[in-house]
Design an enzyme around this catalytic site. Structure first.
Site, mmCIF file in Angstrom:
data_model
loop_
_atom_site.group_PDB
_atom_site.id
_atom_site.type_symbol
_atom_site.label_atom_id
_atom_site.label_comp_id
_atom_site.label_asym_id
_atom_site.label_seq_id
_atom_site.Cartn_x
_atom_site.Cartn_y
_atom_site.Cartn_z
ATOM 1 N N HIS A 1 48.108 33.734 47.846
ATOM 2 C CA HIS A 1 47.135 32.927 47.117
ATOM 3 C C HIS A 1 46.044 32.502 48.095
ATOM 4 O O HIS A 1 45.975 31.359 48.531
ATOM 5 C CB HIS A 1 47.803 31.712 46.471
ATOM 6 C CG HIS A 1 48.289 31.986 45.088
ATOM 7 N ND1 HIS A 1 47.429 32.195 44.035
ATOM 8 C CD2 HIS A 1 49.539 32.105 44.591
ATOM 9 C CE1 HIS A 1 48.132 32.415 42.934
ATOM 10 N NE2 HIS A 1 49.415 32.381 43.242
ATOM 11 N N ASP B 1 46.332 29.008 42.980
ATOM 12 C CA ASP B 1 47.498 28.129 42.883
ATOM 13 C C ASP B 1 47.063 26.676 42.754
ATOM 14 O O ASP B 1 47.627 25.900 41.961
ATOM 15 C CB ASP B 1 48.420 28.316 44.090
ATOM 16 C CG ASP B 1 47.684 28.222 45.431
ATOM 17 O OD1 ASP B 1 46.429 28.310 45.458
ATOM 18 O OD2 ASP B 1 48.363 28.063 46.468
ATOM 19 N N HIS C 1 33.556 58.452 54.266
ATOM 20 C CA HIS C 1 34.668 59.347 54.612
ATOM 21 C C HIS C 1 34.207 60.800 54.608
ATOM 22 O O HIS C 1 33.641 61.281 53.624
ATOM 23 C CB HIS C 1 35.816 59.191 53.610
ATOM 24 C CG HIS C 1 36.470 57.841 53.667
ATOM 25 N ND1 HIS C 1 37.283 57.450 54.701
ATOM 26 C CD2 HIS C 1 36.405 56.786 52.821
ATOM 27 C CE1 HIS C 1 37.701 56.211 54.491
ATOM 28 N NE2 HIS C 1 37.183 55.784 53.352
ATOM 29 N N TYR D 1 32.018 42.543 36.663
ATOM 30 C CA TYR D 1 31.742 41.241 36.064
ATOM 31 C C TYR D 1 30.236 40.982 35.986
ATOM 32 O O TYR D 1 29.484 41.332 36.904
ATOM 33 C CB TYR D 1 32.372 40.123 36.895
ATOM 34 C CG TYR D 1 33.883 40.138 36.947
ATOM 35 C CD1 TYR D 1 34.643 40.918 36.095
ATOM 36 C CD2 TYR D 1 34.561 39.346 37.883
ATOM 37 C CE1 TYR D 1 36.024 40.914 36.160
ATOM 38 C CE2 TYR D 1 35.946 39.338 37.950
ATOM 39 C CZ TYR D 1 36.676 40.128 37.094
ATOM 40 O OH TYR D 1 38.040 40.123 37.162
ATOM 41 N N GLU E 1 45.187 19.497 50.711
ATOM 42 C CA GLU E 1 45.777 19.315 49.383
ATOM 43 C C GLU E 1 45.421 17.966 48.766
ATOM 44 O O GLU E 1 45.444 17.822 47.529
ATOM 45 C CB GLU E 1 47.294 19.480 49.453
ATOM 46 C CG GLU E 1 47.718 20.905 49.770
ATOM 47 C CD GLU E 1 49.221 21.060 49.897
ATOM 48 O OE1 GLU E 1 49.780 22.005 49.311
ATOM 49 O OE2 GLU E 1 49.846 20.216 50.591
#
Length: 404
Positions: free
Chosen positions: A111, A116, A252, A308, A385
């Site tokens: 994560h 999370d 490549h 997106y 946190e």
């Protein structure tokens, strides 16, 4: 509806205090999810953890059929509109090297983008708002979304009826930023994140001996010219106020030192913050690649996989939300930026259909600086946190004021 930021009988600062009280549960949920990261659209263990955290809150819960999404609806005490609050759930296919006690227990999954934390903060907001149900004139939909990291989970949720009832009139998504000061909030009106398209280019020449390039048509030289000229397209043809980023990320070709290969394969990414620039760049890429290849006797194959769209914040909703957030954390902690982020988000699909915004929450650990902190998608990404209390309170405050 017309949005107003006028106070409605509650003080957002009180919500911050409530979120702080619930922070231990928010942190515990974040760590449980962090330790068992899941990828893509199928996230059964993550879904199970979220459902367990929502149990007993009296929410109407619907789970997705084509993905492990959760839509939990809180019905307020009075009639009114519905606001959608979103937290994405999925992790990234990469190693974790943080050394945290709750580090990923699954190899090559992490994560690293803070999802999370997003879902944990959203659960925290749900707990705050459930206790204030009677004060809500309308409803709140808590949308826990898989598949943001390249799987377009938001678009799939729309196909499954996320907005089908027509009752949702606004939406808010938070995203952490581990390089910004913890507890700060940043957003902007208009384009806030870029579109994201993938490029795949093949240049086909004629192979030969490395000592005799005149007997071959060297696709490596042609491909190198194309890489350079594509950057010139960006700097010489694109409006600097509607920018584009075009990056070739792989080149490549060849097998040994004395063989000119027949083929070169290029790939990369294109980012823009306007559909006009996006369409212009698509046309320019095809023109430049095929033109240069033809000029040197090569052929070219160009594939652009559309990803997106631009994430476009609604200016009126941004002004409304920013006023609420200033009441929550103080004006010095809310920043309206003028610079979009060239990363991409599938929240963009939702914002194409309803007014709303994405807001970034600073979570930089106190021992780090903006220069030493690692950004999202780093194998060493860390966060403070404690800042998650601001996130939960921000979700709740915007919803309460909107439904006032």
């Amino acid at each position: 509806m017309t949005m107003t930021s006028e106070r409605s009988g509650f003080e957002p600062a009180h919500l911050h205090a409530e979120a702080a009280k619930g922070l231990p549960d928010t942190v515990a949920l974040r760590r449980l999810i962090h330790a068992e990261p899941e990828l893509g659209l199928d996230l059964p263990r993550t879904q199970e953890k979220i459902l367990a955290a929502l149990e007993g809150l009296g929410l109407d819960i619907v789970t997705g059929t084509a993905q492990s999404s959760i839509v939990a609806t809180l019905k307020g005490g009075g009639d009114g509109p519905t606001i959608l609050l979103r937290g994405d759930m999925d992790a990234l296919p990469m190693p974790e090297n943080t050394g945290l006690d709750f580090s990923s227990t699954i190899d090559n999954r992490m994560h690293a983008c803070g999802h999370d934390a997003h879902v944990a903060m959203l659960v925290g907001a749900a707990k705050i708002l459930v206790d204030r149900r009677a004060e809500l004139n309308g409803n709140v939909k808590f949308f826990f979304q898989p598949g943001e990291e390249g799987y377009a989970g938001a678009a799939l949720a729309l196909e499954e009826g996320l907005l089908a009832d027509g009752d949702v009139t606004a939406g808010l998504a938070l995203h952490i930023d581990p390089t910004q000061r913890a507890g700060s909030l940043t957003t902007k009106p208009g384009p806030i994140m870029a579109s994201a398209d993938e490029l795949f280019i093949n240049i086909i020449g004629k192979g030969g001996h490395g000592s005799s390039p005149h007997g071959a048509i060297d696709p490596i030289v042609v491909a190198a010219t194309i890489v350079t000229e594509l950057q010139t397209v960006v700097t010489r043809t694109v409006d600097v106020f509607a920018p584009a980023v075009l990056t070739i990320t792989s080149f490549h070709s060849g097998t040994t030192t004395n063989v000119i290969p027949e083929r070169v394969e290029l790939s990369g990414t294109l980012r823009t913050v306007s559909e006009r620039t996006r369409n212009q760049m698509h046309e320019s890429i095809h023109r430049v690649v095929t033109g240069i290849a033809a000029a040197h006797g090569c052929t070219a194959e160009v594939e652009i996989r559309v990803g997106y769209p631009v994430t476009e914040n609604d200016p009126e909703f941004v002004a409304f939300a920013a006023d609420v957030l200033r009441d929550l954390v103080g004006p010095e902690n809310v920043r309206i930026t003028t610079s979009p982020i060239m990363g991409a988000e599938d929240w963009s699909y939702v914002l194409q259909q309803i007014p709303g915004a994405m807001v970034f929450l600073g979570v930089r650990p106190p021992e780090l600086t903006a220069q030493t902190a690692t950004a999202c998608h780093s194998n060493r990404m860390m966060m403070d946190e404690d800042a998650m209390a601001v996130g939960s309170a921000a979700y709740a405050a915007v919803a309460m004021r909107y439904l006032s």
